[in-house]
Design a protein around this motif. Structure first.
Motif, PDB file in Angstrom:
ATOM      1  N   ARG A 192      35.155  46.676  36.947  1.00 32.69           N
ATOM      2  CA  ARG A 192      35.213  45.304  36.442  1.00 32.69           C
ATOM      3  C   ARG A 192      34.659  44.352  37.501  1.00 32.69           C
ATOM      4  N   VAL A 193      33.881  43.384  37.050  1.00 32.39           N
ATOM      5  CA  VAL A 193      33.443  42.281  37.898  1.00 32.39           C
ATOM      6  C   VAL A 193      33.861  41.001  37.184  1.00 32.39           C
ATOM      7  N   ARG A 194      34.773  40.254  37.800  1.00 37.51           N
ATOM      8  CA  ARG A 194      35.391  39.107  37.143  1.00 37.51           C
ATOM      9  C   ARG A 194      35.051  37.811  37.867  1.00 37.51           C
ATOM     10  N   LEU A 195      34.864  36.745  37.096  1.00 42.52           N
ATOM     11  CA  LEU A 195      34.656  35.408  37.649  1.00 42.52           C
ATOM     12  C   LEU A 195      35.991  34.680  37.701  1.00 42.52           C
ATOM     13  N   LYS A 196      36.292  34.070  38.846  1.00 41.08           N
ATOM     14  CA  LYS A 196      37.570  33.405  39.053  1.00 41.08           C
ATOM     15  C   LYS A 196      37.351  32.033  39.684  1.00 41.08           C
ATOM     16  N   LYS A 197      38.379  31.189  39.630  1.00 48.44           N
ATOM     17  CA  LYS A 197      38.317  29.895  40.316  1.00 48.44           C
ATOM     18  C   LYS A 197      38.455  30.056  41.820  1.00 48.44           C
TER      19      LYS A 197
ATOM     20  N   ILE B  44      41.271  34.292  46.026  1.00 49.35           N
ATOM     21  CA  ILE B  44      42.706  34.463  46.239  1.00 49.35           C
ATOM     22  C   ILE B  44      43.337  33.103  45.971  1.00 49.35           C
ATOM     23  N   THR B  45      44.218  33.037  44.999  1.00 52.70           N
ATOM     24  CA  THR B  45      44.700  31.760  44.484  1.00 52.70           C
ATOM     25  C   THR B  45      45.793  31.171  45.361  1.00 52.70           C
ATOM     26  N   LEU B  46      45.539  29.969  45.881  1.00 48.27           N
ATOM     27  CA  LEU B  46      46.530  29.223  46.638  1.00 48.27           C
ATOM     28  C   LEU B  46      46.719  27.820  46.083  1.00 48.27           C
ATOM     29  N   ARG B  47      45.722  27.312  45.356  1.00 51.58           N
ATOM     30  CA  ARG B  47      45.765  25.974  44.753  1.00 51.58           C
ATOM     31  C   ARG B  47      45.947  24.880  45.812  1.00 51.58           C
ATOM     32  N   GLN B  48      45.186  25.013  46.885  1.00 50.69           N
ATOM     33  CA  GLN B  48      45.129  23.991  47.938  1.00 50.69           C
ATOM     34  C   GLN B  48      43.665  23.600  48.095  1.00 50.69           C
ATOM     35  N   PRO B  49      43.184  22.665  47.266  1.00 54.10           N
ATOM     36  CA  PRO B  49      41.736  22.392  47.200  1.00 54.10           C
ATOM     37  C   PRO B  49      41.131  21.840  48.482  1.00 54.10           C
ATOM     38  N   THR B  50      41.937  21.364  49.422  1.00 51.33           N
ATOM     39  CA  THR B  50      41.368  20.852  50.672  1.00 51.33           C
ATOM     40  C   THR B  50      40.926  21.977  51.598  1.00 51.33           C
ATOM     41  N   ILE B  51      41.381  23.191  51.333  1.00 53.36           N
ATOM     42  CA  ILE B  51      40.996  24.322  52.163  1.00 53.36           C
ATOM     43  C   ILE B  51      39.601  24.787  51.768  1.00 53.36           C
TER      44      ILE B  51
ATOM     45  N   GLU C 176      27.827  54.594  39.714  1.00 56.66           N
ATOM     46  CA  GLU C 176      29.034  55.222  39.167  1.00 56.66           C
ATOM     47  C   GLU C 176      30.283  54.882  39.986  1.00 56.66           C
ATOM     48  N   LEU C 177      30.371  53.637  40.423  1.00 56.64           N
ATOM     49  CA  LEU C 177      31.541  53.178  41.162  1.00 56.64           C
ATOM     50  C   LEU C 177      32.609  52.687  40.201  1.00 56.64           C
ATOM     51  N   LYS C 178      33.861  52.726  40.649  1.00 56.49           N
ATOM     52  CA  LYS C 178      34.974  52.183  39.884  1.00 56.49           C
ATOM     53  C   LYS C 178      35.734  51.201  40.787  1.00 56.49           C
ATOM     54  N   GLY C 179      36.363  50.213  40.143  1.00 55.67           N
ATOM     55  CA  GLY C 179      37.153  49.259  40.914  1.00 55.67           C
ATOM     56  C   GLY C 179      37.077  47.868  40.338  1.00 55.67           C
ATOM     57  N   THR C 180      37.345  46.878  41.178  1.00 51.40           N
ATOM     58  CA  THR C 180      37.364  45.492  40.757  1.00 51.40           C
ATOM     59  C   THR C 180      36.666  44.630  41.806  1.00 51.40           C
ATOM     60  N   ILE C 181      35.789  43.753  41.341  1.00 50.16           N
ATOM     61  CA  ILE C 181      35.164  42.760  42.208  1.00 50.16           C
ATOM     62  C   ILE C 181      35.447  41.386  41.624  1.00 50.16           C
ATOM     63  N   LEU C 182      35.934  40.473  42.464  1.00 48.97           N
ATOM     64  CA  LEU C 182      36.180  39.098  42.067  1.00 48.97           C
ATOM     65  C   LEU C 182      35.125  38.197  42.700  1.00 48.97           C
ATOM     66  N   LEU C 183      34.552  37.321  41.901  1.00 52.65           N
ATOM     67  CA  LEU C 183      33.570  36.352  42.373  1.00 52.65           C
ATOM     68  C   LEU C 183      34.067  34.954  42.040  1.00 52.65           C
ATOM     69  N   ALA C 184      33.961  34.047  42.993  1.00 55.16           N
ATOM     70  CA  ALA C 184      34.407  32.673  42.792  1.00 55.16           C
ATOM     71  C   ALA C 184      33.523  31.761  43.627  1.00 55.16           C
ATOM     72  N   PRO C 185      33.584  30.462  43.387  1.00 59.19           N
ATOM     73  CA  PRO C 185      32.777  29.545  44.209  1.00 59.19           C
ATOM     74  C   PRO C 185      33.023  29.687  45.700  1.00 59.19           C
ATOM     75  N   GLU C 186      34.211  30.184  46.089  1.00 61.51           N
ATOM     76  CA  GLU C 186      34.525  30.312  47.516  1.00 61.51           C
ATOM     77  C   GLU C 186      34.162  31.661  48.109  1.00 61.51           C
TER      78      GLU C 186
END
Length: 258
Positions: free
Chosen positions: A87-92, A95-102, A32-42
Motif C-alpha cells: 500500500r502507498v497512502r497519501l496522508k496529511k 506521523i500525526t501530531l497536529r502541531q502545525p507550527t512544527i 514484488e515488495l510488500k508493506g506500507t508507504i506513507l506520503l505527506a507534504p512533510e
C-alpha cells in the motif's frame, strides 16, 4: 529464503503527491515488495519487506530523487513476509501530531546516537554531569511490550496526546537532559521539535530509535521486546521476531507508525 524488513522516514517537502504515489507503487509492485508507504507534504515514512536484491533496488531507485538521497533504513530479517499486501497512502502528516507550527524539514532535531546514550545510562548522567531523563513517545500498547525501565511513560493512546501531557508536566525536566525515543525515530524527532517550541532545554532524540539502538548496542538497559507495526508483532534485542498480536487500525489493516 530470509526476508529483509526495512523501516525508514525522511522529513522533506513534497508537492507532487499523487504522481509520486503512482511511481512509488509501480516500482514496489515491479519488485514484488510488500508493506506500507506513507506520503505527506512533510515527507515519507515506509515499511517494506522483500528480498535483499529487491529492497536494495528500490532504495537505489528512490534515492535517485534528490529529496530522498539522505534516507537511511533500519534493517531486520524474518523467515516470512510480515505484510499481506503493498500500500502507498497519501496522508496529511507522515506521523500525526497536529502541531502545525512544527516544520521538520526546516532542520533536524538534536540527536544522540545509541552508543552515546548507552554510555550516559552506564554512567548515570550525560557528559556534562546532567541527569538524563528518557521520554517514551509511543502508545501504551507499545510500551507494554518493552521500554527503558525508568523512562517517563505518559500512557498515551495516541501520539497527539503527547503535547498536553508535556504541558502538564514540564517542570519535571528542568535542569535535566531529555532524550526522547520511539520505534524508528520519526516520533521522537517530531517530539523534540515540539519540546523546543515550548522552550525546553537540552532535548535530544535517540538517533534511529529503538531499532537502531538494538542494532548498534544490543539491549543494554532495555526491558522486554520492541513492538513493530507488521505481522511479526515485536522484535527482540537481536532484532529477531518475537510475535505478539498487533492492534487493528480500525479498517482491517494493522496500525502503522515508527
Amino acid at each position: 529464503m530470509s526476508i529483509l524488513n526495512i523501516s525508514a522516514y525522511r522529513f522533506v517537502s513534497l508537492d507532487d503527491l499523487p504522481a509520486l504515489r503512482t511511481r512509488v507503487l509501480a516500482q514496489c509492485e515491479a519488485l514484488e515488495l510488500k508493506g506500507t508507504i506513507l506520503l505527506a507534504p512533510e515527507g515519507i515514512n515506509l515499511f517494506l519487506a522483500g528480498s535483499r536484491d529487491a529492497i536494495d533496488a528500490f532504495l537505489a531507485w528512490l534515492r535517485e530523487d534528490s529529496r530522498f538521497a539522505g534516507l537511511e533504513a533500519k534493517e531486520s530479517v524474518s523467515d516470512d513476509v510480515p505484510f499481506k499486501r503493498m500500500r502507498v497512502r497519501l496522508k496529511k502528516e507522515i506521523i500525526t501530531l497536529r502541531q502545525p507550527t512544527i516544520r521538520p524539514e526546516g532542520g533536524r532535531a538534536p540527536a544522540v546516537d545509541p552508543a552515546t546514550l548507552k554510555r550516559w545510562l552506564d554512567q548515570g548522567h550525560d557528559d556534562d554531569g546532567h541527569e538524563v531523563v528518557l521520554l517514551d513517545t509511543r502508545n501504551t500498547y507499545e510500551t507494554d511490550v518493552g521500554m527503558f525501565p525508568h523512562a517517563v511513560d505518559y500512557r498515551i493512546a495516541s501520539f497527539t496526546e503527547l503535547p498536553a501531557a508535556l504541558a502538564d508536566d514540564q517542570s519535571r525536566y528542568d535542569g535535566k537532559t531529555v532524550v526522547s525515543y520511539c520505534t524508528g525515530g520519526i516520533r521522537c524527532e517530531k517530539a523534540v521539535l515540539h519540546m523546543q517550541d515550548i522552550g525546553m532545554q537540552r532535548v535530544f532524540q535517540l538517533e534511529g530509535g529503538i531499532l537502531k539502538y538494538f542494532e548498534e548496542v544490543g539491549g543494554a538497559h532495555w526491558h522486554g521486546d520492541c513492538f513493530v507495526f507488521d505481522e511479526r508483532g515485536a522484535v527482540d534485542k537481536a532484532l529477531e521476531p518475537a510475535p505478539i498480536s498487533p492492534p487493528d487500525a480500525g479498517d482491517g489493516t494493522k496500525a502503522t507508525s515508527t
